[in-house]
Design a protein around this motif. Structure first.
Motif, short mmCIF file in Angstrom:
data_model
loop_
_atom_site.label_atom_id
_atom_site.label_comp_id
_atom_site.label_asym_id
_atom_site.label_seq_id
_atom_site.Cartn_x
_atom_site.Cartn_y
_atom_site.Cartn_z
N LYS A 770 -43.16 -73.12 36.89
CA LYS A 770 -44.05 -72.10 36.35
C LYS A 770 -43.41 -70.72 36.37
N PHE A 771 -42.39 -70.53 37.22
CA PHE A 771 -41.74 -69.23 37.34
C PHE A 771 -40.33 -69.24 36.75
N ILE A 772 -39.96 -70.34 36.10
CA ILE A 772 -38.65 -70.44 35.45
C ILE A 772 -38.85 -70.18 33.97
N GLU A 773 -38.49 -68.98 33.53
CA GLU A 773 -38.75 -68.60 32.14
C GLU A 773 -37.77 -69.25 31.19
N ASP A 774 -38.25 -69.52 30.00
CA ASP A 774 -37.38 -70.01 28.94
C ASP A 774 -36.32 -68.97 28.63
N GLY A 775 -35.13 -69.44 28.37
CA GLY A 775 -34.04 -68.53 28.00
C GLY A 775 -33.38 -67.86 29.17
N GLY A 776 -33.74 -68.24 30.40
CA GLY A 776 -33.23 -67.54 31.57
C GLY A 776 -31.96 -68.15 32.13
N ALA A 777 -31.36 -67.40 33.07
CA ALA A 777 -30.20 -67.85 33.85
C ALA A 777 -30.55 -67.63 35.31
N PHE A 778 -30.47 -68.68 36.12
CA PHE A 778 -30.96 -68.62 37.49
C PHE A 778 -29.86 -69.06 38.47
N LEU A 779 -29.63 -68.24 39.48
CA LEU A 779 -28.70 -68.57 40.56
C LEU A 779 -29.53 -69.15 41.70
N ILE A 780 -29.28 -70.42 42.05
CA ILE A 780 -30.05 -71.14 43.06
C ILE A 780 -29.16 -71.35 44.28
N VAL A 781 -29.52 -70.73 45.39
CA VAL A 781 -28.71 -70.75 46.61
C VAL A 781 -29.40 -71.63 47.64
N THR A 782 -28.82 -72.79 47.93
CA THR A 782 -29.33 -73.66 48.98
C THR A 782 -28.47 -73.50 50.22
N GLY A 783 -28.81 -74.22 51.27
CA GLY A 783 -28.05 -74.10 52.50
C GLY A 783 -26.70 -74.77 52.47
N GLN A 784 -26.39 -75.50 51.37
CA GLN A 784 -25.14 -76.24 51.31
C GLN A 784 -24.30 -75.91 50.07
N LYS A 785 -24.94 -75.55 48.97
CA LYS A 785 -24.19 -75.24 47.76
C LYS A 785 -25.00 -74.30 46.88
N VAL A 786 -24.36 -73.84 45.80
CA VAL A 786 -24.98 -72.87 44.90
C VAL A 786 -24.92 -73.44 43.48
N PHE A 787 -26.03 -73.31 42.76
CA PHE A 787 -26.10 -73.74 41.36
C PHE A 787 -26.31 -72.51 40.47
N LEU A 788 -25.77 -72.57 39.27
CA LEU A 788 -26.07 -71.59 38.22
C LEU A 788 -26.69 -72.37 37.07
#
Length: 894
Positions: A770-788
């Protein structure tokens, strides 16, 4: 839609504007419960404002003259009220209990109004506000407030209590009796991170030299002298704060002149002023008769066919070069050994007088041995030339090896023989299931067992040889970190048990891709060797009379009920412990806890790190609940669950986790019952985030149901056992930064107001679609790795600014993302953000893995981090709260 503005999103209000509105309307502002309830919306369960505010200037409460902790006379129960929910209230249609809890519920009522998810307690809001609070505020370890969140970058000032970076408790008001403890519904526990990293601008742990004597200890309980002991009037002795015994004070240890001016004299003694101190000790504390030796590091490289086909020898060689000859060299006294193995074990002779390294192979599968000692373990600087030649040529030496079966057990046996006299650390690479040599294993992965009671057999070791070896390794002061780089089943449960029992770490890279995962492996290996650590470690926690440690939680070897041992212990490990009350505590006295860690430093010094903490004692259960702390509570719950994985089913573990939160909330409901209306759900002020964190535990890959590969599940629950709170909380609920909505002042150093953080962190978005907008770019930081994560309609302008390409298909997701240095604001901001995260979380490789929507198969791994959403394996946030309420209601808590 067009990409417009300074990375604002498509002409709509930016995330920051929307989040500021949410922040102003949702955060707790000190209003009365009536005022909070007046803001209810017309919904079946409006949660209203619940997040506590964290004022910039903390209010200081008056302390008892003799108290060292909270002033219980000033405490009143604080609550966050959730609006009434009764059987007559319509429920959302998805309000079903978790499948794994065994909790029954009635069929849902007809939906009339869904709950707005924006009104739920928000982890990103709480973290953001906590970071703002401590940006320009130094947290004193004796402050009468709960400590900062583990994800907050703050400066700590250590007083008599140890810093919260070293120790945290589930509650800061210790119950005086078992009746009070049981009526609170809380587990009484503590999480200790003995070698936690501190900021460069914080005072280091002081070292006190007792090599020619012994640090003062209580003759009865053997506790160490600390800031909370009481000296006698004649200054000839001291009273132990743990057991109350009287002890004499030796003039050889403390000069009597110290007592002529106590204020100035005592201030020069760290052991009487700060909570965490290192005693450097002498022969009485040696593990063996010989003097402690500097650490030795052994790099053991898998060169079997599976490893060489994925370029492991080359990646390992490059990583070893960075460790030995990079910008941060190892201590001069450290020695290193490099060996390789397939079905044979290959030893390299590395004395500095050689022009080329020499290799000797041992082919005996049943009785492996070390063919020589001199020349195997060398000074890396003296032998730099020959070591670098080995690292240059190793990939070509082994490229023609086609041996499919690695003899992992033989390599481990050689590690033991190499280090048994000195102790040290081994970094072992494993790419395939060991099917020959010592400790050979059979393939036992069976998807038909998933979801059955027999599944837990996959999580236990299948060969006792590994446990017996681990026992010998711990005795010799050896720890092993294992780097799994498989494409198929490798039995992490069995092979990884050696790392678990010796205090090492399992690093698991499923479906290893060299271009994508190689840089992360290099950084992880670098971290493994260079982080603060000790060897030949023994840990024991002592506490006040009437309290006793009932259970330790973590990765270690336990031979006796009171002590735990490690071959090695490092900065990225924590130990949990549970306490029992064996009698009634005195409310007029504080409860004291002291953890002593005996270890050998990498340079060969024997030390005892002593970590002290004290709390007030209370006879009121609402003090215990009101001063509970959510993060260590979640840590204890999850560590208990992970320790029980060997004996219980997933369903039983999930049931106990839900029962734990239900019991706590039902106990607190009784405390706040005079201010509640029937059907109202209430959460303690400091535990407002407990439901979402517990839901995150249930939906983690360690505990959720479904077809999760046993290697993945085992590596995750062993990670939870040992991980410190900062890693655990990020792994449960990640930071998610909306890069497309960064404002001009964010991720930019502020010269006028630098604070303690290098940049202005942006407010994260919540872990929900619900908070991930269309057309966006999101950096997701977990305790083990990072996603873009890049949406399929990400603006070409954003792609151009970040990557220098105009189409999503041109972004290579099979390589670790190294953002080019582009001369634009967005590129600077994102690179600044990654650099700041690397400083705050040095254990995480911040080279993000790119995931493109609708293109990359790893998208499922990204979506599993969105823990607020319903999924096949569990319900969503709203449904989980509803389920908890229904369970409370069904048990008669009306």
């Amino acid at each position: 839609m067009a990409y417009s503005g300074q990375y604002g999103l498509y002409g709509n209000p930016t995330n920051v504007e929307r989040n500021n509105e949410r922040h102003n309307s949702l955060f707790y502002t000190g209003e009365t419960p009536d005022a909070q309830l007046a803001s209810q919306v017309n919904a079946q369960m409006n949660l209203g404002p619940q997040i506590p505010s964290y004022p910039q200037e903390k209010r200081r409460t008056r302390r008892h003259r003799d108290a060292h902790a909270y002033d219980m006379s000033l405490m009143e129960p604080e609550a966050n009220f959730l609006p009434p929910m009764t059987p007559s209230t319509p429920l959302a249609p998805a309000a079903q209990p978790l499948d794994t809890t065994g909790v029954s519920s009635e069929a849902p009522y007809e939906d009339t109004n869904l709950l707005d998810p924006k009104s739920l307690p928000s982890v990103p809001d709480a973290r953001f506000q906590d970071q703002l609070t401590y940006k320009n505020y130094t947290f004193n370890s004796m402050d009468k407030t709960n400590p900062p969140l583990s994800t907050t970058d703050f400066v700590g000032y250590e007083q008599n209590n140890s810093s919260s970076k070293f120790v945290q408790l589930t509650t800061y008001a210790i119950p005086s009796s078992n009746d009070v403890l049981n009526s609170s519904g809380l587990p009484l526990g503590m999480i200790v991170q003995p070698f936690a990293e501190i900021r460069p601008d914080e005072a280091p742990v002081p070292v006190v030299d007792y090599t020619t004597s012994s640090p003062p200890r209580c003759k009865k309980c053997r506790g160490y002298i600390n800031p909370f002991v009481q000296f006698t009037l004649s200054h000839s002795g001291w009273t132990c704060n743990l057991c109350g015994a009287e002890n004499s004070l030796s003039n050889d240890v403390y000069n009597p002149m110290l007592f002529t001016n106590q204020q100035n004299g005592f201030s020069s003694l760290p052991e009487l002023n700060v909570g965490t101190v290192d005693f450097e000790v002498g022969k009485d504390y040696w593990a063996v008769e010989e003097s402690p030796q500097p650490a030795q590091y052994v790099f053991v490289i898998d060169v079997s066919y599976e490893a060489t086909s994925k370029g492991i020898p080359k990646i390992a060689a490059e990583a070893i070069r960075d460790i030995l000859y990079g910008p941060t060299p190892l201590h001069p006294s450290v020695r290193v050994t490099i060996i390789a193995f397939d079905r044979n074990v290959h030893f390299f002779y590395l004395t500095p007088n050689l022009e080329q390294p020499r290799m000797i192979s041992v082919a005996d599968l049943e009785h492996p041995f070390v063919p020589f000692k001199n020349g195997l373990s060398v000074d890396p600087m003296e032998s730099r030339t020959v070591i670098e030649r080995l690292l240059d040529t190793l990939p070509s030496i082994v490229e023609d090896i086609k041996v499919p079966e690695p003899a992992v057990g033989n390599a481990m046996e050689c590690i033991k023989d190499l280090l048994k006299e000195t102790g040290g650390k081994a970094c072992l690479f494993v790419s395939a299931l060991p099917t020959m040599g010592l400790g050979r294993l059979r393939y036992r992965e069976d998807q038909r067992l998933y979801g059955n009671p027999e599944e837990k057999n996959l999580w236990n070791t299948q060969e006792k040889w590994y446990s017996l070896l681990a026992d010998e390794l711990v005795t010799s002061g050896i720890s092993i970190d294992i780097f799994f780089t498989p494409t198929a089943y490798v039995d992490v449960a069995t092979v990884g048990s050696v790392a678990t029992l010796t205090g090492g770490q399992v690093w698991y890279y499923g479906n290893f891709v060299p271009e994508r995962d190689g840089p992360r492996l290099k950084q992880d290996l670098y971290r493994s060797v260079t982080r603060e650590q000790g060897f030949r470690v023994m840990l024991k926690t002592r506490c006040s009379n009437g309290l006793r440690v009932s259970r330790y939680l973590g990765n270690f070897l336990q031979r006796t009920p009171r002590d735990i041992e490690f071959g090695g212990l490092d900065a990225d490990k924590s130990i949990g412990m549970l306490f029992n009350l064996e009698g009634k505590l005195n409310n007029a006295l504080d409860a004291h806890f002291q953890t002593a860690v005996l270890y050998t430093t990498p340079r060969g010094a024997r030390r005892v790190r002593v970590i002290n903490y004290c709390c007030a004692v209370t006879s009121r259960n609402y003090d215990t609940i009101s001063l509970a702390c959510v993060e260590p509570l979640v840590g204890i719950f999850s560590k208990i669950a992970s320790m029980n994985m060997a004996t219980e089913s997933l369903k039983a573990i999930a049931t106990k986790l839900v029962e734990g939160i239900v019991k706590l909330l039902s106990c607190y409901r009784k405390v706040a019952s005079s201010r509640l209306t029937p059907g109202q759900l209430v959460l303690p002020k400091h535990l407002i985030l407990l439901p979402i964190y517990m839901l995150s535990v249930l939906k983690s890959s360690a505990f959720r149901s479904g077809t999760i590969h046993s290697d993945v599940r085992v590596s995750q629950f062993r990670f939870i056992r040992a991980s410190p709170l900062s890693q655990l909380m990020l792994n449960l609920y990640p930071h998610i930064y909306a890069l497309h909505s960064l404002q001009p002042n964010e991720c930019i150093p502020n010269a006028d107001d630098p604070g303690c953080t290098p940049v202005e962190y942006p407010l994260c978005v919540r872990a929900s679609r619900k908070f991930i907008e269309d057309g966006g770019a999101f950096l997701i930081v977990t305790g083990q790795k990072v996603f873009l994560w890049l949406h399929q309609r990400t603006s070409p302008l954003l792609l151009q600014d970040l990557f220098g390409v105009s189409q999503l298909e041109q972004v290579d997701s099979m390589k670790a993302c190294e953002l080019p240095e582009m001369d634009n604001l967005l590129s600077i901001q994102v690179r600044n953000l990654l650099s700041a995260l690397k400083l705050q979380y040095p254990h995480i490789s911040v080279q993000p893995q790119v995931v493109r929507q609708g293109i990359d198969g790893s998208e499922g791994e990204v979506f599993s981090t969105l823990v607020e959403d319903p999924s096949r394996e569990g319900v969503g946030y709203i449904e989980f709260l509803t389920m908890i309420h229904e369970t409370l209601h069904s048990q008669g808590f009306k």
